[in-house]
Design a protein around this motif. Sequence first.
Motif, PDB file in Angstrom:
ATOM      1  N   ILE A  10       0.885  -1.157   0.000  1.00 11.15           N
ATOM      2  CA  ILE A  10       0.000   0.000   0.000  1.00 11.15           C
ATOM      3  C   ILE A  10       0.924   1.208   0.000  1.00 11.15           C
ATOM      4  N   LEU A  11       0.753   2.091  -0.980  1.00 13.89           N
ATOM      5  CA  LEU A  11       1.673   3.214  -1.134  1.00 13.89           C
ATOM      6  C   LEU A  11       1.345   4.329  -0.143  1.00 13.89           C
ATOM      7  N   TYR A  12       2.382   4.842   0.484  1.00 18.96           N
ATOM      8  CA  TYR A  12       2.246   5.950   1.423  1.00 18.96           C
ATOM      9  C   TYR A  12       3.074   7.119   0.914  1.00 18.96           C
ATOM     10  N   THR A  13       2.478   7.908   0.044  1.00 16.70           N
ATOM     11  CA  THR A  13       3.106   9.122  -0.458  1.00 16.70           C
ATOM     12  C   THR A  13       2.240  10.296  -0.031  1.00 16.70           C
ATOM     13  N   GLU A  14       2.702  11.486  -0.316  1.00 15.11           N
ATOM     14  CA  GLU A  14       1.929  12.664   0.061  1.00 15.11           C
ATOM     15  C   GLU A  14       0.557  12.652  -0.622  1.00 15.11           C
ATOM     16  N   LYS A  15       0.544  12.284  -1.885  1.00 13.68           N
ATOM     17  CA  LYS A  15      -0.717  12.234  -2.625  1.00 13.68           C
ATOM     18  C   LYS A  15      -1.629  11.128  -2.096  1.00 13.68           C
ATOM     19  N   SER A  16      -1.065   9.942  -1.841  1.00 18.15           N
ATOM     20  CA  SER A  16      -1.900   8.827  -1.397  1.00 18.15           C
ATOM     21  C   SER A  16      -2.457   9.061   0.007  1.00 18.15           C
ATOM     22  N   LEU A  17      -1.696   9.733   0.861  1.00 22.28           N
ATOM     23  CA  LEU A  17      -2.201  10.023   2.205  1.00 22.28           C
ATOM     24  C   LEU A  17      -3.346  11.031   2.161  1.00 22.28           C
ATOM     25  N   SER A  18      -3.282  11.986   1.238  1.00 23.97           N
ATOM     26  CA  SER A  18      -4.397  12.931   1.106  1.00 23.97           C
ATOM     27  C   SER A  18      -5.623  12.235   0.516  1.00 23.97           C
ATOM     28  N   LEU A  19      -5.406  11.243  -0.347  1.00 22.37           N
ATOM     29  CA  LEU A  19      -6.530  10.486  -0.902  1.00 22.37           C
ATOM     30  C   LEU A  19      -7.163   9.570   0.139  1.00 22.37           C
ATOM     31  N   GLN A  20      -6.367   9.080   1.097  1.00 22.90           N
ATOM     32  CA  GLN A  20      -6.907   8.200   2.133  1.00 22.90           C
ATOM     33  C   GLN A  20      -7.941   8.912   2.986  1.00 22.90           C
ATOM     34  N   GLU A  21      -7.805  10.217   3.129  1.00 22.86           N
ATOM     35  CA  GLU A  21      -8.786  10.978   3.903  1.00 22.86           C
ATOM     36  C   GLU A  21     -10.161  10.947   3.247  1.00 22.86           C
ATOM     37  N   SER A  22     -10.187  10.785   1.921  1.00 19.95           N
ATOM     38  CA  SER A  22     -11.465  10.701   1.212  1.00 19.95           C
ATOM     39  C   SER A  22     -11.863   9.255   0.921  1.00 19.95           C
ATOM     40  N   GLY A  23     -11.156   8.289   1.511  1.00 19.83           N
ATOM     41  CA  GLY A  23     -11.538   6.883   1.392  1.00 19.83           C
ATOM     42  C   GLY A  23     -10.971   6.160   0.193  1.00 19.83           C
ATOM     43  N   VAL A  24      -9.854   6.643  -0.354  1.00 21.64           N
ATOM     44  CA  VAL A  24      -9.230   6.002  -1.515  1.00 21.64           C
ATOM     45  C   VAL A  24      -7.871   5.449  -1.095  1.00 21.64           C
ATOM     46  N   LEU A  25      -7.666   4.151  -1.323  1.00 20.70           N
ATOM     47  CA  LEU A  25      -6.383   3.513  -1.046  1.00 20.70           C
ATOM     48  C   LEU A  25      -5.598   3.395  -2.342  1.00 20.70           C
ATOM     49  N   VAL A  26      -4.284   3.562  -2.263  1.00 26.02           N
ATOM     50  CA  VAL A  26      -3.421   3.382  -3.419  1.00 26.02           C
ATOM     51  C   VAL A  26      -2.615   2.112  -3.180  1.00 26.02           C
ATOM     52  N   VAL A  27      -2.797   1.131  -4.079  1.00 27.31           N
ATOM     53  CA  VAL A  27      -2.211  -0.190  -3.906  1.00 27.31           C
ATOM     54  C   VAL A  27      -1.302  -0.496  -5.087  1.00 27.31           C
ATOM     55  N   GLN A  28      -0.088  -0.956  -4.801  1.00 27.79           N
ATOM     56  CA  GLN A  28       0.845  -1.372  -5.840  1.00 27.79           C
ATOM     57  C   GLN A  28       0.779  -2.887  -5.956  1.00 27.79           C
ATOM     58  N   THR A  29       0.638  -3.390  -7.195  1.00 23.09           N
ATOM     59  CA  THR A  29       0.475  -4.828  -7.403  1.00 23.09           C
ATOM     60  C   THR A  29       1.386  -5.323  -8.516  1.00 23.09           C
ATOM     61  N   ALA A  30       1.327  -6.620  -8.738  1.00 25.50           N
ATOM     62  CA  ALA A  30       2.011  -7.217  -9.879  1.00 25.50           C
ATOM     63  C   ALA A  30       1.330  -6.736 -11.160  1.00 25.50           C
ATOM     64  N   THR A  31       2.040  -6.797 -12.272  1.00 28.86           N
ATOM     65  CA  THR A  31       1.508  -6.248 -13.520  1.00 28.86           C
ATOM     66  C   THR A  31       0.398  -7.094 -14.132  1.00 28.86           C
ATOM     67  N   ASN A  32       0.220  -8.324 -13.680  1.00 24.27           N
ATOM     68  CA  ASN A  32      -0.786  -9.193 -14.298  1.00 24.27           C
ATOM     69  C   ASN A  32      -2.125  -9.197 -13.558  1.00 24.27           C
ATOM     70  N   VAL A  33      -2.307  -8.356 -12.554  1.00 28.24           N
ATOM     71  CA  VAL A  33      -3.543  -8.319 -11.778  1.00 28.24           C
ATOM     72  C   VAL A  33      -4.552  -7.408 -12.475  1.00 28.24           C
ATOM     73  N   SER A  34      -5.809  -7.869 -12.558  1.00 29.78           N
ATOM     74  CA  SER A  34      -6.865  -7.066 -13.170  1.00 29.78           C
ATOM     75  C   SER A  34      -7.739  -6.439 -12.082  1.00 29.78           C
ATOM     76  N   LYS A  35      -8.638  -5.555 -12.505  1.00 31.59           N
ATOM     77  CA  LYS A  35      -9.542  -4.901 -11.556  1.00 31.59           C
ATOM     78  C   LYS A  35     -10.446  -5.922 -10.864  1.00 31.59           C
ATOM     79  N   ASN A  36     -10.962  -6.868 -11.632  1.00 39.33           N
ATOM     80  CA  ASN A  36     -11.851  -7.876 -11.053  1.00 39.33           C
ATOM     81  C   ASN A  36     -11.118  -8.758 -10.046  1.00 39.33           C
ATOM     82  N   GLN A  37      -9.877  -9.109 -10.345  1.00 39.81           N
ATOM     83  CA  GLN A  37      -9.096  -9.917  -9.413  1.00 39.81           C
ATOM     84  C   GLN A  37      -8.823  -9.143  -8.128  1.00 39.81           C
ATOM     85  N   LEU A  38      -8.515  -7.852  -8.247  1.00 44.16           N
ATOM     86  CA  LEU A  38      -8.266  -7.042  -7.055  1.00 44.16           C
ATOM     87  C   LEU A  38      -9.539  -6.904  -6.223  1.00 44.16           C
ATOM     88  N   LYS A  39     -10.673  -6.790  -6.888  1.00 43.70           N
ATOM     89  CA  LYS A  39     -11.953  -6.708  -6.181  1.00 43.70           C
ATOM     90  C   LYS A  39     -12.203  -7.991  -5.385  1.00 43.70           C
TER      91      LYS A  39
END
Length: 93
Positions: A10-39
């Motif tokens: 889970i990325l912790y940058t200045e931008k991602s921390l400001s997004l977490q306040e609005s309920g958005v997580l920033v996640v770094q994954t392998a390149t072969n993961v799709s949206k449905n798989q992450l869900k």
Amino acid sequence: MADITDIKSILYTEKSLSLQESGVLVVQTATNVSKNQLKEIFKEYFGITPLRINSLRQEGKVKRFRGKIGQRASFKKFYVKIPEGAKLDALSV
């Protein structure tokens, strides 16, 4: 089938921390993961159904080290909107 090990971090940058306040997580994954798989990963392992998932693919930068050219690893980044009031165990650590 995607597994929890496909999530690198889970990325912790200045931008991602400001997004977490609005309920958005920033996640770094392998390149072969799709949206449905992450869900599915969020439903199975965290018990949270994401409201929205946006993705982007970050290509690795070309870097020089002692005169030799190399490349950093490419990765996929997801912006995951979680429901208001939902808690993620990984963030409480």
